[in-house]
Design an enzyme around this catalytic site. Structure first.
Site, PDB file in Angstrom:
ATOM      1  N   GLU A  87       9.894  -3.144  -7.249  1.00 25.63           N
ATOM      2  CA  GLU A  87      11.178  -3.853  -7.394  1.00 25.63           C
ATOM      3  C   GLU A  87      11.021  -5.367  -7.290  1.00 25.63           C
ATOM      4  O   GLU A  87      11.952  -6.118  -7.617  1.00 25.63           O
ATOM      5  CB  GLU A  87      12.172  -3.357  -6.332  1.00 25.63           C
ATOM      6  CG  GLU A  87      12.098  -4.002  -4.957  1.00 25.63           C
ATOM      7  CD  GLU A  87      10.928  -3.545  -4.099  1.00 25.63           C
ATOM      8  OE1 GLU A  87      10.937  -3.846  -2.891  1.00 25.63           O
ATOM      9  OE2 GLU A  87      10.003  -2.877  -4.621  1.00 25.63           O
ATOM     10  N   HIS A 130       5.503  -2.311  -4.128  1.00 27.21           N
ATOM     11  CA  HIS A 130       6.820  -2.900  -4.383  1.00 27.21           C
ATOM     12  C   HIS A 130       7.070  -3.114  -5.884  1.00 27.21           C
ATOM     13  O   HIS A 130       6.968  -4.242  -6.382  1.00 27.21           O
ATOM     14  CB  HIS A 130       6.948  -4.237  -3.666  1.00 27.21           C
ATOM     15  CG  HIS A 130       7.164  -4.127  -2.195  1.00 27.21           C
ATOM     16  ND1 HIS A 130       8.400  -3.951  -1.625  1.00 27.21           N
ATOM     17  CD2 HIS A 130       6.268  -4.153  -1.168  1.00 27.21           C
ATOM     18  CE1 HIS A 130       8.286  -3.888  -0.308  1.00 27.21           C
ATOM     19  NE2 HIS A 130       6.998  -4.004  -0.010  1.00 27.21           N
ATOM     20  N   CYS A 164       8.025   1.138   0.603  1.00 25.24           N
ATOM     21  CA  CYS A 164       7.365   0.466   1.727  1.00 25.24           C
ATOM     22  C   CYS A 164       7.914   0.947   3.073  1.00 25.24           C
ATOM     23  O   CYS A 164       7.692   2.089   3.442  1.00 25.24           O
ATOM     24  CB  CYS A 164       7.446  -1.049   1.563  1.00 25.24           C
ATOM     25  SG  CYS A 164       6.208  -1.951   2.549  1.00 25.24           S
TER      26      CYS A 164
END
Length: 212
Positions: free
Chosen positions: A163, A161, A84
């Site tokens: 994660e 994202h 990001c």
């Protein structure tokens, strides 16, 4: 245990599932809070850059300092896995561009990979990347063409994202309150599991290439 430097930009955006991957591989994450002025020395060591709610082109002063630091690390040949905001900083450092989108891309979003795979991932961004010269586009969504790119063998940028696990989403929702567009209620366990499986394989590939 071997160490891996990770740059965090916001108190509510930690390593999430990356920490689980690192622990299972015997790696210690050395977490630095760039927003608090924490950066490791400029070096060729591999590093992970996380996201954050800032403009990569015109953010706070510490973000400018991080861009200078990142440029120094890239000059020394550092491998980078960037997510990001991190992917935007990486693109800018390599000669790409970051621009505002017509509308924010949020929530669970299907992303299509160059190999034909489709994965539902979490998004929350209002900027898009114009790829650096020579970068290879690896994934796109309907709203944002530049979802993942590779700039050389061990420099990878992701707009989405992977994660963010269920705990990450709960933390972000608590921190940002009504401002957060992320899912609430029971987490989508199957979707999180599929993303984590993808993240493990992708990080394994990046880490092996970074250490050649």
């Amino acid at each position: 245990m071997r160490g891996l430097n990770l740059i965090q930009h916001h108190p509510a955006e930690g390593p999430g599932a990356i920490a689980e991957w690192a622990g299972s591989r015997g790696l210690t994450l050395n977490v630095f809070r760039a927003d608090l002025g924490q950066l490791p020395p400029v070096s060729a060591q591999p590093l992970i850059l996380l996201g954050g709610p800032y403009e990569s082109n015109a953010g706070p002063a510490w973000l400018g300092a991080e861009r200078q630091w990142l440029a120094g690390c890239l000059d020394q040949g550092a491998a980078v896995f960037a997510i990001c905001l991190g992917a935007q900083l990486l693109a800018l450092s390599l000669g790409g561009n970051v621009r505002r989108m017509d509308r924010t891309e949020t929530g669970w979003t299907p992303v299509c990979f160059a190999d034909g795979q489709v994965l539902k991932v979490l998004e929350w961004h209002e900027d898009a990347i114009d790829l650096p010269p020579g970068a290879q586009l690896l994934a796109s969504s309907d709203q944002c063409a530049q979802q993942m790119y590779r700039a050389g063998p061990a420099r990878v940028g992701l707009q989405f994202h992977p994660e963010w696990n269920a705990e990450s989403v709960a933390t972000l929702n608590k921190h940002f309150g009504d401002e957060s567009p992320l899912p609430r209620g029971e987490p989508e366990s199957a979707a999180h599991a599929a993303v984590f499986q993808w993240l493990e394989a992708t990080l394994d590939d990046w880490w092996s290439t970074a250490n050649l």
